[in-house]
Design a protein around this motif. Sequence first.
Motif, PDB file in Angstrom:
ATOM      1  N   UNK A 255       0.792  -1.305   0.175  1.00 46.59           N
ATOM      2  CA  UNK A 255      -0.132   0.110   0.171  1.00 46.59           C
ATOM      3  C   UNK A 255       0.939   1.165   0.000  1.00 46.59           C
ATOM      4  N   UNK A 256       2.068   1.332   0.989  1.00 52.58           N
ATOM      5  CA  UNK A 256       2.788   2.527   0.710  1.00 52.58           C
ATOM      6  C   UNK A 256       3.587   2.564  -0.481  1.00 52.58           C
ATOM      7  N   UNK A 257       3.743   1.596  -1.303  1.00 54.00           N
ATOM      8  CA  UNK A 257       4.251   1.767  -2.476  1.00 54.00           C
ATOM      9  C   UNK A 257       3.349   2.321  -3.525  1.00 54.00           C
ATOM     10  N   UNK A 258       2.089   1.712  -3.617  1.00 53.24           N
ATOM     11  CA  UNK A 258       1.145   2.249  -4.430  1.00 53.24           C
ATOM     12  C   UNK A 258       0.657   3.866  -4.201  1.00 53.24           C
ATOM     13  N   UNK A 259       0.849   4.052  -2.910  1.00 50.63           N
ATOM     14  CA  UNK A 259       0.548   5.410  -2.683  1.00 50.63           C
ATOM     15  C   UNK A 259       1.578   6.412  -3.105  1.00 50.63           C
ATOM     16  N   UNK A 260       2.774   6.225  -2.917  1.00 48.82           N
ATOM     17  CA  UNK A 260       3.974   6.704  -3.435  1.00 48.82           C
ATOM     18  C   UNK A 260       3.803   6.869  -5.063  1.00 48.82           C
ATOM     19  N   UNK A 261       3.619   5.820  -5.555  1.00 50.04           N
ATOM     20  CA  UNK A 261       3.748   5.942  -7.300  1.00 50.04           C
ATOM     21  C   UNK A 261       2.578   6.678  -7.632  1.00 50.04           C
ATOM     22  N   UNK A 262       1.413   6.622  -6.837  1.00 47.88           N
ATOM     23  CA  UNK A 262       0.172   7.197  -7.375  1.00 47.88           C
ATOM     24  C   UNK A 262       0.512   8.903  -7.328  1.00 47.88           C
ATOM     25  N   UNK A 263       1.134   9.329  -6.339  1.00 47.01           N
ATOM     26  CA  UNK A 263       1.642  10.618  -5.868  1.00 47.01           C
ATOM     27  C   UNK A 263       2.227  11.125  -7.252  1.00 47.01           C
TER      28      UNK A 263
ATOM     29  N   UNK B 212       3.113   9.444 -10.335  1.00 46.32           N
ATOM     30  CA  UNK B 212       2.438   9.042 -11.691  1.00 46.32           C
ATOM     31  C   UNK B 212       1.246   8.829 -11.466  1.00 46.32           C
ATOM     32  N   UNK B 213       0.233   9.687 -11.416  1.00 42.59           N
ATOM     33  CA  UNK B 213      -1.199   9.573 -11.306  1.00 42.59           C
ATOM     34  C   UNK B 213      -1.968   8.740 -12.226  1.00 42.59           C
ATOM     35  N   UNK B 214      -1.151   8.281 -13.333  1.00 43.04           N
ATOM     36  CA  UNK B 214      -2.084   7.397 -14.235  1.00 43.04           C
ATOM     37  C   UNK B 214      -1.637   6.090 -13.967  1.00 43.04           C
ATOM     38  N   UNK B 215      -0.648   5.596 -12.901  1.00 43.56           N
ATOM     39  CA  UNK B 215      -0.334   4.299 -12.742  1.00 43.56           C
ATOM     40  C   UNK B 215      -1.216   3.922 -11.638  1.00 43.56           C
ATOM     41  N   UNK B 216      -1.787   2.433 -11.921  1.00 47.26           N
ATOM     42  CA  UNK B 216      -2.610   1.875 -10.869  1.00 47.26           C
ATOM     43  C   UNK B 216      -1.719   0.550 -10.686  1.00 47.26           C
TER      44      UNK B 216
ATOM     45  N   UNK C 220      11.251   1.080   3.646  1.00 47.65           N
ATOM     46  CA  UNK C 220       9.821   1.617   3.348  1.00 47.65           C
ATOM     47  C   UNK C 220       9.512   1.357   1.956  1.00 47.65           C
ATOM     48  N   UNK C 221       8.166   1.325   1.697  1.00 47.54           N
ATOM     49  CA  UNK C 221       7.584   1.200   0.520  1.00 47.54           C
ATOM     50  C   UNK C 221       7.759   2.398  -0.254  1.00 47.54           C
ATOM     51  N   UNK C 222       8.091   3.576   0.225  1.00 46.44           N
ATOM     52  CA  UNK C 222       8.189   5.044  -0.341  1.00 46.44           C
ATOM     53  C   UNK C 222       9.604   4.881  -0.877  1.00 46.44           C
ATOM     54  N   UNK C 223      10.586   4.305  -0.002  1.00 43.28           N
ATOM     55  CA  UNK C 223      11.802   4.209  -0.818  1.00 43.28           C
ATOM     56  C   UNK C 223      11.908   3.225  -1.987  1.00 43.28           C
ATOM     57  N   UNK C 224      11.308   2.154  -1.738  1.00 34.19           N
ATOM     58  CA  UNK C 224      11.347   1.196  -2.976  1.00 34.19           C
ATOM     59  C   UNK C 224      10.540   1.704  -4.192  1.00 34.19           C
TER      60      UNK C 224
ATOM     61  N   UNK D 211      10.713   4.395  -5.701  1.00 35.21           N
ATOM     62  CA  UNK D 211      11.648   5.146  -6.689  1.00 35.21           C
ATOM     63  C   UNK D 211      12.143   3.838  -7.565  1.00 35.21           C
ATOM     64  N   UNK D 212      12.562   2.999  -6.839  1.00 29.11           N
ATOM     65  CA  UNK D 212      13.317   1.758  -7.714  1.00 29.11           C
ATOM     66  C   UNK D 212      12.245   1.132  -8.464  1.00 29.11           C
ATOM     67  N   UNK D 213      11.021   1.009  -7.954  1.00 28.70           N
ATOM     68  CA  UNK D 213      10.184   0.363  -8.972  1.00 28.70           C
ATOM     69  C   UNK D 213       9.886   1.316 -10.149  1.00 28.70           C
ATOM     70  N   UNK D 214       9.777   2.421 -10.043  1.00 26.44           N
ATOM     71  CA  UNK D 214       9.592   3.673 -11.156  1.00 26.44           C
ATOM     72  C   UNK D 214      10.615   3.311 -12.222  1.00 26.44           C
ATOM     73  N   UNK D 215      11.995   3.284 -11.597  1.00 26.25           N
ATOM     74  CA  UNK D 215      13.057   3.181 -12.586  1.00 26.25           C
ATOM     75  C   UNK D 215      12.901   1.659 -13.276  1.00 26.25           C
ATOM     76  N   UNK D 216      12.507   0.727 -12.600  1.00 32.26           N
ATOM     77  CA  UNK D 216      12.181  -0.836 -13.260  1.00 32.26           C
ATOM     78  C   UNK D 216      11.028  -0.594 -14.172  1.00 32.26           C
ATOM     79  N   UNK D 217      10.161   0.069 -14.006  1.00 34.73           N
ATOM     80  CA  UNK D 217       8.955   0.104 -14.986  1.00 34.73           C
ATOM     81  C   UNK D 217       9.801   1.212 -16.358  1.00 34.73           C
ATOM     82  N   UNK D 218      10.552   2.006 -16.124  1.00 36.63           N
ATOM     83  CA  UNK D 218      11.042   2.778 -16.930  1.00 36.63           C
ATOM     84  C   UNK D 218      11.968   1.815 -18.317  1.00 36.63           C
ATOM     85  N   UNK D 219      12.437   0.799 -17.675  1.00 39.13           N
ATOM     86  CA  UNK D 219      13.464   0.111 -18.295  1.00 39.13           C
ATOM     87  C   UNK D 219      12.788  -1.279 -19.047  1.00 39.13           C
ATOM     88  N   UNK D 220      11.359  -1.511 -18.597  1.00 38.90           N
ATOM     89  CA  UNK D 220      10.945  -2.506 -19.067  1.00 38.90           C
ATOM     90  C   UNK D 220      10.073  -2.472 -20.328  1.00 38.90           C
TER      91      UNK D 220
END
Length: 138
Positions: free
Chosen positions: A48-56, A58-62, A100-104, A106-115
């Motif tokens: 949930x904390x990862x999802x909240x951080x990603x939503x802030x 990049x609001x188009x990401x679910x 924390x999920x919010x720290x991770x 940023x890494x998830x955002x990077x993984x998405x950019x290179x996927x």
Amino acid sequence: MTTTQSTEEKPCVVLLNRLTSDGDQSKHPNGTSGSKPAQHSHTVSFHNSIAAELAIKTPVIIPLLSDFPENYALFYVTRQDGSKDDLYLWGHPSGKSFRSGSQFAKHVSWLMKRDTYYMVKGDEDAKVAKCECMLCKT
């Protein structure tokens, strides 16, 4: 005849466990320091904390958080004084853990950019961009 294309972005569902992962299972604590796998309720909270951080950011990401990217896992690690177990996400190639999920996120955002599945057309340079998460920067 010209056609007008909508510039409105449509939501994108992200399955974290399907991302091209850089996770390394050999970096898990493997029973050292009193470590043990996390309970389901704490995994959900971390998701949930990862999802909240990603939503802030990049609001188009679910994000659909059924699991972590391959070879990433949550573990409790007992403090040296034995007073408490702390929760950490392990699997980063550096051997360090996310607190924390919010720290991770940023890494998830990077993984998405290179996927290649999630990569924005014309943004092939993102594949070689450096990650800005705290573990990649150190």
